[in-house]
Design a protein around this motif. Structure first.
Motif, PDB file in Angstrom:
ATOM      1  N   MET A 162       0.839  -1.196   0.000  1.00 42.57           N
ATOM      2  CA  MET A 162       0.000   0.000   0.000  1.00 42.57           C
ATOM      3  C   MET A 162       0.874   1.246   0.000  1.00 42.57           C
ATOM      4  SD  MET A 162      -3.418   0.598   2.185  1.00 42.57           S
ATOM      5  CE  MET A 162      -3.487  -0.795   3.247  1.00 42.57           C
ATOM      6  N   SER A 163       0.525   2.209  -0.828  1.00 38.99           N
ATOM      7  CA  SER A 163       1.275   3.455  -0.826  1.00 38.99           C
ATOM      8  C   SER A 163       0.996   4.198   0.475  1.00 38.99           C
ATOM      9  CB  SER A 163       0.854   4.314  -2.016  1.00 38.99           C
ATOM     10  OG  SER A 163      -0.400   4.907  -1.755  1.00 38.99           O
ATOM     11  N   LEU A 164       1.881   5.135   0.748  1.00 39.42           N
ATOM     12  CA  LEU A 164       1.696   5.938   1.964  1.00 39.42           C
ATOM     13  C   LEU A 164       0.352   6.653   1.962  1.00 39.42           C
ATOM     14  CD1 LEU A 164       4.978   7.770   3.003  1.00 39.42           C
ATOM     15  CD2 LEU A 164       3.430   6.430   4.435  1.00 39.42           C
ATOM     16  N   ASP A 165       0.042   7.223   0.799  1.00 39.27           N
ATOM     17  CA  ASP A 165      -1.226   7.957   0.693  1.00 39.27           C
ATOM     18  C   ASP A 165      -2.403   7.036   0.955  1.00 39.27           C
ATOM     19  OD1 ASP A 165      -0.103  10.349   0.284  1.00 39.27           O
ATOM     20  OD2 ASP A 165      -0.444  10.424  -1.909  1.00 39.27           O
ATOM     21  N   ALA A 166      -2.329   5.850   0.392  1.00 37.85           N
ATOM     22  CA  ALA A 166      -3.430   4.912   0.589  1.00 37.85           C
ATOM     23  C   ALA A 166      -3.511   4.477   2.052  1.00 37.85           C
ATOM     24  CB  ALA A 166      -3.244   3.701  -0.318  1.00 37.85           C
ATOM     25  N   GLU A 167      -2.346   4.333   2.664  1.00 38.07           N
ATOM     26  CA  GLU A 167      -2.337   3.982   4.086  1.00 38.07           C
ATOM     27  C   GLU A 167      -2.975   5.069   4.923  1.00 38.07           C
ATOM     28  OE1 GLU A 167       1.111   2.370   6.182  1.00 38.07           O
ATOM     29  OE2 GLU A 167       1.919   1.859   4.196  1.00 38.07           O
ATOM     30  N   ARG A 168      -2.627   6.298   4.586  1.00 41.30           N
ATOM     31  CA  ARG A 168      -3.204   7.436   5.321  1.00 41.30           C
ATOM     32  C   ARG A 168      -4.715   7.462   5.149  1.00 41.30           C
ATOM     33  NH1 ARG A 168       1.230  10.691   3.243  1.00 41.30           N
ATOM     34  NH2 ARG A 168       2.742  10.926   4.934  1.00 41.30           N
ATOM     35  N   ALA A 169      -5.151   7.266   3.923  1.00 41.20           N
ATOM     36  CA  ALA A 169      -6.590   7.312   3.648  1.00 41.20           C
ATOM     37  C   ALA A 169      -7.300   6.217   4.434  1.00 41.20           C
ATOM     38  CB  ALA A 169      -6.847   7.155   2.151  1.00 41.20           C
ATOM     39  N   GLU A 170      -6.659   5.049   4.488  1.00 45.79           N
ATOM     40  CA  GLU A 170      -7.262   3.933   5.201  1.00 45.79           C
ATOM     41  C   GLU A 170      -7.346   4.228   6.701  1.00 45.79           C
ATOM     42  OE1 GLU A 170      -8.884   1.585   4.275  1.00 45.79           O
ATOM     43  OE2 GLU A 170      -8.897   0.090   5.879  1.00 45.79           O
ATOM     44  N   LEU A 171      -6.278   4.808   7.223  1.00 46.39           N
ATOM     45  CA  LEU A 171      -6.265   5.157   8.639  1.00 46.39           C
ATOM     46  C   LEU A 171      -7.345   6.200   8.940  1.00 46.39           C
ATOM     47  CD1 LEU A 171      -4.867   4.487  11.226  1.00 46.39           C
ATOM     48  CD2 LEU A 171      -3.094   6.159  10.691  1.00 46.39           C
ATOM     49  N   ALA A 172      -7.457   7.163   8.051  1.00 45.52           N
ATOM     50  CA  ALA A 172      -8.476   8.202   8.234  1.00 45.52           C
ATOM     51  C   ALA A 172      -9.861   7.570   8.251  1.00 45.52           C
ATOM     52  CB  ALA A 172      -8.376   9.235   7.115  1.00 45.52           C
ATOM     53  N   ARG A 173     -10.065   6.609   7.346  1.00 45.60           N
ATOM     54  CA  ARG A 173     -11.374   5.944   7.258  1.00 45.60           C
ATOM     55  C   ARG A 173     -11.701   5.243   8.582  1.00 45.60           C
ATOM     56  NH1 ARG A 173     -13.657   1.029   5.978  1.00 45.60           N
ATOM     57  NH2 ARG A 173     -11.629   0.016   6.000  1.00 45.60           N
ATOM     58  N   ILE A 174     -10.696   4.602   9.115  1.00 46.36           N
ATOM     59  CA  ILE A 174     -10.935   3.866  10.366  1.00 46.36           C
ATOM     60  C   ILE A 174     -11.187   4.835  11.520  1.00 46.36           C
ATOM     61  CG2 ILE A 174      -9.833   2.348  12.060  1.00 46.36           C
ATOM     62  CD1 ILE A 174      -8.436   1.065   9.535  1.00 46.36           C
ATOM     63  N   MET A 175     -10.397   5.884  11.574  1.00 45.89           N
ATOM     64  CA  MET A 175     -10.576   6.851  12.660  1.00 45.89           C
ATOM     65  C   MET A 175     -11.955   7.487  12.601  1.00 45.89           C
ATOM     66  SD  MET A 175      -6.809   8.584  12.878  1.00 45.89           S
ATOM     67  CE  MET A 175      -7.168   9.706  14.231  1.00 45.89           C
ATOM     68  N   VAL A 176     -12.350   7.883  11.398  1.00 47.41           N
ATOM     69  CA  VAL A 176     -13.684   8.485  11.244  1.00 47.41           C
ATOM     70  C   VAL A 176     -14.748   7.453  11.583  1.00 47.41           C
ATOM     71  CG1 VAL A 176     -15.329   9.404   9.563  1.00 47.41           C
ATOM     72  CG2 VAL A 176     -12.987  10.254   9.593  1.00 47.41           C
ATOM     73  N   GLY A 177     -14.507   6.223  11.174  1.00 45.42           N
ATOM     74  CA  GLY A 177     -15.462   5.161  11.450  1.00 45.42           C
ATOM     75  C   GLY A 177     -15.708   4.967  12.936  1.00 45.42           C
ATOM     76  N   HIS A 178     -14.699   5.288  13.733  1.00 44.29           N
ATOM     77  CA  HIS A 178     -14.828   5.091  15.170  1.00 44.29           C
ATOM     78  C   HIS A 178     -15.461   6.246  15.900  1.00 44.29           C
ATOM     79  CE1 HIS A 178     -12.401   1.459  15.203  1.00 44.29           C
ATOM     80  NE2 HIS A 178     -12.877   1.313  16.430  1.00 44.29           N
ATOM     81  N   CYS A 179     -15.439   7.414  15.290  1.00 42.41           N
ATOM     82  CA  CYS A 179     -15.857   8.567  16.082  1.00 42.41           C
ATOM     83  C   CYS A 179     -17.328   8.891  15.886  1.00 42.41           C
ATOM     84  CB  CYS A 179     -14.993   9.780  15.752  1.00 42.41           C
ATOM     85  SG  CYS A 179     -15.459  10.590  14.239  1.00 42.41           S
ATOM     86  N   ASN A 180     -17.888   9.599  16.863  1.00 42.36           N
ATOM     87  CA  ASN A 180     -19.287   9.987  16.800  1.00 42.36           C
ATOM     88  C   ASN A 180     -19.490  11.494  16.697  1.00 42.36           C
ATOM     89  OD1 ASN A 180     -20.256   7.344  17.043  1.00 42.36           O
ATOM     90  ND2 ASN A 180     -19.743   7.418  19.226  1.00 42.36           N
ATOM     91  N   THR A 181     -18.477  12.228  17.046  1.00 45.11           N
ATOM     92  CA  THR A 181     -18.568  13.667  16.766  1.00 45.11           C
ATOM     93  C   THR A 181     -17.319  14.086  16.003  1.00 45.11           C
ATOM     94  OG1 THR A 181     -17.480  14.425  18.772  1.00 45.11           O
ATOM     95  CG2 THR A 181     -19.860  14.127  18.899  1.00 45.11           C
ATOM     96  N   PHE A 182     -17.556  14.985  15.070  1.00 44.70           N
ATOM     97  CA  PHE A 182     -16.501  15.356  14.145  1.00 44.70           C
ATOM     98  C   PHE A 182     -16.595  16.858  13.948  1.00 44.70           C
ATOM     99  CE2 PHE A 182     -14.577  14.780   9.711  1.00 44.70           C
ATOM    100  CZ  PHE A 182     -13.330  14.448  10.222  1.00 44.70           C
ATOM    101  N   SER A 183     -15.495  17.531  14.190  1.00 40.92           N
ATOM    102  CA  SER A 183     -15.545  18.984  14.017  1.00 40.92           C
ATOM    103  C   SER A 183     -14.403  19.417  13.101  1.00 40.92           C
ATOM    104  CB  SER A 183     -15.492  19.632  15.399  1.00 40.92           C
ATOM    105  OG  SER A 183     -14.699  20.764  15.376  1.00 40.92           O
TER     106      SER A 183
END
Lengths: 649, 303
Positions: free
Chosen positions: B1-22
């Motif tokens: 996985m490229s770095l960018d793709a890794e970052r995107a994946e991590l972002a997806r997981i982090m957002v997936g876990h959160c309930n409030t986003f600002s």
């Protein structure tokens, strides 16, 4: 025109000559004394104001003739009474102008930086007009007309003066413009005479005539004066004195910047805007009773005060003069002032080396030193016998003497000594519009544009050679719709120097403008655009001034009344640019050429001029709506607020 | 996985876990101009907000550090700010600046006011907001225009909903966090009702630009008498719909549970240099919540 205080006898050119170097040298000393104090100024706030020049016209309805009434001088004396008696916080301030049929009015107190002020401009202009009108006789009218169409024609003034030949008018030696139409304050006749004497011959203004089907070709006029006969060019309208230029009206704006750096920035950034605003405000298509092939007064005034000798104009080898000078002292600017603009200073800049050295030694930065040294290639044109030896620490008369007779498209104004006024820049190219609504629209538009430039840190700089090309194009017949103008392809900066990488190319970020410039490709940053594109925008080319201003307005707090007025002002400018509305110049052409008495010979007779000016007056008064010039306005500019403290809180 | 793709994946997981986003856009005054192809007359504040959201989230994802040893913990609340576009307010210059906020409420919960004010103050690192205008959640289309000659004012009908919110508006003034408070798109009747009832009166009423040349005389008259400033705006009735926010979330983070996001408020601030008519900075702070809590996103350990 400033500089009206005097003491002692006014000097003639040959009497000034021995003092030329003295005045120049002490002008610089005065500037330097002032400059040291000035650098310590605390930050100033935005203040701004407009200046409108008006003419007094006299209508003879029975004989369908309009003349210029030479009562302007008397009227401005009455108008100035309140100010002279020491009253402050006045609605308006008045100044005597070059011609004795003119008056110049400004708001009594400057406007400030809050948005409500935009709704006061027009109301104040209306009050000014009223103030003058009250002093007029029933057959007289005040009008904000850029050029009187019959200026210089037989009997164009009231009272009338017969001109037998050049000797009838010892001041100007004009065949057309009586000396009595020059205001009597010594500055004006002496300026006129000294310009002519320094030049070594009579002023010669040649403006291309608009060739209609019955216009003689070649168009050659016969004059009872060999000098005039020599100077008049075929196919041109010939005019022969300062009054033909300085006797025209214009609309000017002055801004106070927060400090010297902001003043430099505004000076530079507004310079490329000058030709655009000039073309948009075009209102001067008729001279000396003939339709011209230009729409704007600029080159007429430039020629009307051209004091360069034959040597300086490059027509004779240099012998008595120091250098050849490319432009009249009334013309577009020749150098930018900000350090980052330097790269665009691509036109020859004649400078007075001694002045430059003095300034550099005193620690003035290179570009400002060059700017002043350029102004200093000009000689003083007026001087009063008791105002020669002055206290250079307290006054700046000699500095102002030369500064104020360099009539350029922009003016950079240091704070006057002993005053609270800060660094200012003056925007000098707009033509006077017929109505207060239109004048207010141009004023508000330019002020808003300065706020947009400062807020978004936009960059309009381009090589000055391109600005000058634009100045030439802007004066042509219907330039606003027919001409293309050099303009920045990308005005966006990220607060980076003028020649940063990204601002030059929107499509290819790797193209480096710095390389282009160092390779001599200064124009790589520009492309030719229509005024419609510059004002209204075009996808993938330029967003347009109007949408930039709207964007800005959405980020500041604007009251409903002011926003409504601004909206109509922007609408006017937008439609002038798109061609939905005509400029005053195009409308006047249209009016004249479709007049039943017009003979397709370029001649604007007394009765045609009468009908034209009656219509102009009706439009100004709102008695007749002219959908070709502007639409019906709905906004309510606030009369009461013009001079009340609430407007300035 | 490229770095960018890794970052995107991590972002997806982090957002997936959160309930409030600002999301704080940062200062969009310069940046927004760079996209000149999007810069046309019909560009609304909704478009501007959407651009700002995309830019802020991309900047956040670009900034995620991939460190297998030290992975970021999944959090319930994510606060991101576009650090590439920060224009801090110099405390020494604060008196020369005017900070105005328009708060678009997406629902009627009164406690949003305090949360929003805190967020702005925190993000801009200031002590005080000079003026706060509240825009109430979008009303049915027939009542949106102040020009309509209906007998029952839309605001009058809603005064009972407005009261608890206005109490919160008063409380942020009481606590010294806000100097002036105001409303938007009120007609004369509504303004009078609120004005009569309120302890701290609205001192601003923002009118849509579409109506600024035809403001009813009763409103002008009343505002003048009661010293309510009539200002203008060019915002659409709803600046950010739930649906648009959801598609933004799914598009920008590949969040699979995007349909449960709803924005709770959008605070738009602008900082003006007093006396000079220059905009120092402008930006959006958007806060959203995920409603369904049945599935708490993916198991972080899966990664």
């Amino acid at each position: 025109m400033g500089m009206l205080e005097f003491d002692g006898e006014p000097l003639k050119w040959n009497e000034i000559k021995p003092y030329v170097n003295y005045v120049k040298k002490h002008g610089i000393i005065q500037f330097l004394h002032n400059y040291e104090r000035l650098m310590k100024r605390p930050e100033d706030i935005l203040k701004w104001g407009d200046e409108v020049e008006y003419m007094i016209l006299r209508f003879d309805h029975e004989n369908r003739k309009v003349q210029l009434s030479l009562r302007g001088e008397d009227i401005s004396k009455v108008l100035q009474e309140k100010e002279n008696s020491g009253a402050t916080n006045l609605t308006s301030l008045w100044r005597q102008e070059y011609a004795s049929y003119m008056v110049e009015g400004t708001p009594g107190v400057p406007y400030f930086g809050n948005m409500a002020q935009f709704n006061v401009v027009e109301a104040n202009m209306k009050l000014r007009r009223k103030e003058v009108q009250q002093l007029l006789q029933p057959d007289e009218q005040i009008m904000s007309l850029t050029v009187f169409p019959r200026l210089g024609c037989f009997d164009f003034t009231n009272p009338t003066y017969r001109i037998e030949g050049p000797e009838t008018n010892p001041v100007s030696r004009s065949l057309f413009f009586p000396d009595q139409a020059i205001s009597s304050h010594p500055r004006f006749p002496f300026l006129t005479q000294n310009i002519r004497e320094r030049r070594g011959e009579k002023i010669a203004i040649n403006i291309p005539i608009f060739k209609d089907t019955n216009t003689p070709s070649p168009f050659i006029e016969k004059f009872n004066d060999p000098e005039a006969q020599r100077a008049a060019k075929p196919d041109h309208i010939y005019m022969d004195c300062m009054g033909f230029g300085m006797g025209n009206s214009c609309l000017q704006l002055t801004f106070q910047a927060c400090n010297v750096d902001e003043a430099k920035l505004l000076y530079d950034q507004l310079a490329p805007i000058c030709p655009i605003m000039m073309a948009l405000s075009a209102a001067a298509p008729i001279y000396r009773g003939y339709i011209a092939d230009i729409d704007v007064r600029w080159q007429v005034i430039a020629q009307s005060v051209d004091d360069r000798t034959l040597e300086e104009r490059g027509l004779e080898p240099l012998k008595n003069n120091e250098r050849v000078i490319r432009k009249s002292r009334y013309d577009s600017i020749d150098s930018y002032l900000e350090k980052k603009s330097k790269i665009f200073n691509d036109i020859d800049l004649e400078i007075d080396e001694e002045t430059e050295n003095t300034l550099l030694e005193a620690g003035i930065d290179e570009l400002l030193a060059k700017h002043i040294a350029h102004l200093w290639i000009r000689d003083p044109l007026t001087l009063f016998s008791k105002k020669i030896e002055l206290d250079d620490e307290k006054v700046s008369d000699h500095f102002e003497n030369i500064q104020s007779t360099n009539w350029q498209s922009m003016r950079f104004k240091p704070p006057p000594p002993g005053s609270k006024i800060g660094w200012r820049v003056e925007f000098r190219v707009c033509e006077a519009q017929l109505t207060d609504f239109e004048n207010a629209a141009f004023v508000v538009f330019v002020v808003l544009l300065t706020r947009v430039i400062l807020t978004y840190k936009l960059d309009f700089l381009m090589p000055l050679s391109c600005v000058d090309k634009n100045m030439d194009r802007a004066q042509k017949n219907n330039a606003v719709l027919k001409e293309k103008f050099y303009f920045r392809r990308n005005v966006i900066t990220s607060n980076t120097p003028a020649c940063c990488t990204q601002l030059c190319s929107s499509t290819n970020d790797s193209i480096n403008c710095t390389d282009d410039i160092s390779n001599g490709l200064l124009t790589a940053c520009c492309e030719e655009m229509s005024i419609d594109t510059i004002i209204n925008g075009k996808e993938d080319v330029f967003p347009g001034f109007i949408s930039l201003i709207r964007k800005y307005l959405d980020s500041v707090e604007v009251g409903v009344e002011a926003r409504c007025s601004i909206r109509e002002y922007l609408d006017l400018i937008s439609k002038r640019a798109s061609g939905d509305y005509m400029t005053a110049a195009q409308w006047m052409r249209h009016f004249v050429t479709s007049h039943p008495e017009y003979k397709q010979d370029s001649v604007v007779s007394d009765s045609i001029a009468y009908d034209l000016l009656v219509r102009c007056d009706q439009i100004e008064k709102g008695e007749v709506t002219c959908h070709q010039l502007f639409g019906m306005t709905k906004h309510k500019s606030e009369y009461i607020a013009a001079n009340s403290d609430t407007a300035r809180s | 996985m490229s770095l960018d793709a890794e970052r995107a994946e991590l972002a997806r997981i982090m957002v997936g876990h959160c309930n409030t986003f600002s999301i704080h856009s940062g200062n969009i005054i310069n940046w927004n101009m760079l996209k000149k192809h999007r810069f046309h007359t019909s560009l609304t504040s909704s478009d501007e907000l959407m651009d700002a959201l995309h830019s802020a989230i991309q900047s956040w994802i670009r900034g995620i550090t991939i460190d297998p040893v030290n992975m970021p913990e999944p959090q319930n609340a994510i606060n991101i700010s576009n650090r590439e576009l920060e224009t801090p307010i110099d405390p020494d210059q604060r008196e020369k600046l005017k900070l105005s906020v328009k708060l678009f409420l997406c629902d009627w919960r009164p406690n949003i006011i305090r949360r929003a004010v805190d967020k702005v103050i925190q993000n801009l690192d200031v002590q005080r907001i000079d003026s706060l205008i509240v825009s109430f959640p979008v009303m049915p289309p027939s009542t949106n225009t102040i020009l309509e000659n209906s007998n029952i004012s839309p605001v009058a009908a809603d005064l009972n909903k407005i009261k608890p919110i206005w109490k919160e508006m008063q409380s942020v003034v009481d606590s010294g966090h806000v100097s002036k408070i105001g409303v938007s798109d009120f007609d004369q009747a509504g303004l009078e009702l609120l004005h009569n009832w309120a302890r701290i009166k609205p001192s601003i009423n923002q009118i849509s630009l579409n109506n600024c040349c035809a403001v009813p005389t009763d409103l002008i008259q009343y505002s003048r008498e009661e010293k309510v400033e009539l200002l203008t705006h060019s915002d659409p009735p709803e600046i950010l719909s739930a649906r648009n926010f959801q598609s933004f979330m799914s598009e920008s983070t590949q969040d699979i549970d995007a349909t449960n996001w709803t924005p709770s408020f959008i605070a738009r601030y602008s900082v003006l240099v007093r006396n000079r008519g220059i905009v120092h900075s402008k930006g959006y702070i958007t806060s959203a919540e995920r409603q369904s809590l049945t599935s708490n996103g993916e198991d972080y350990g899966f990664f």
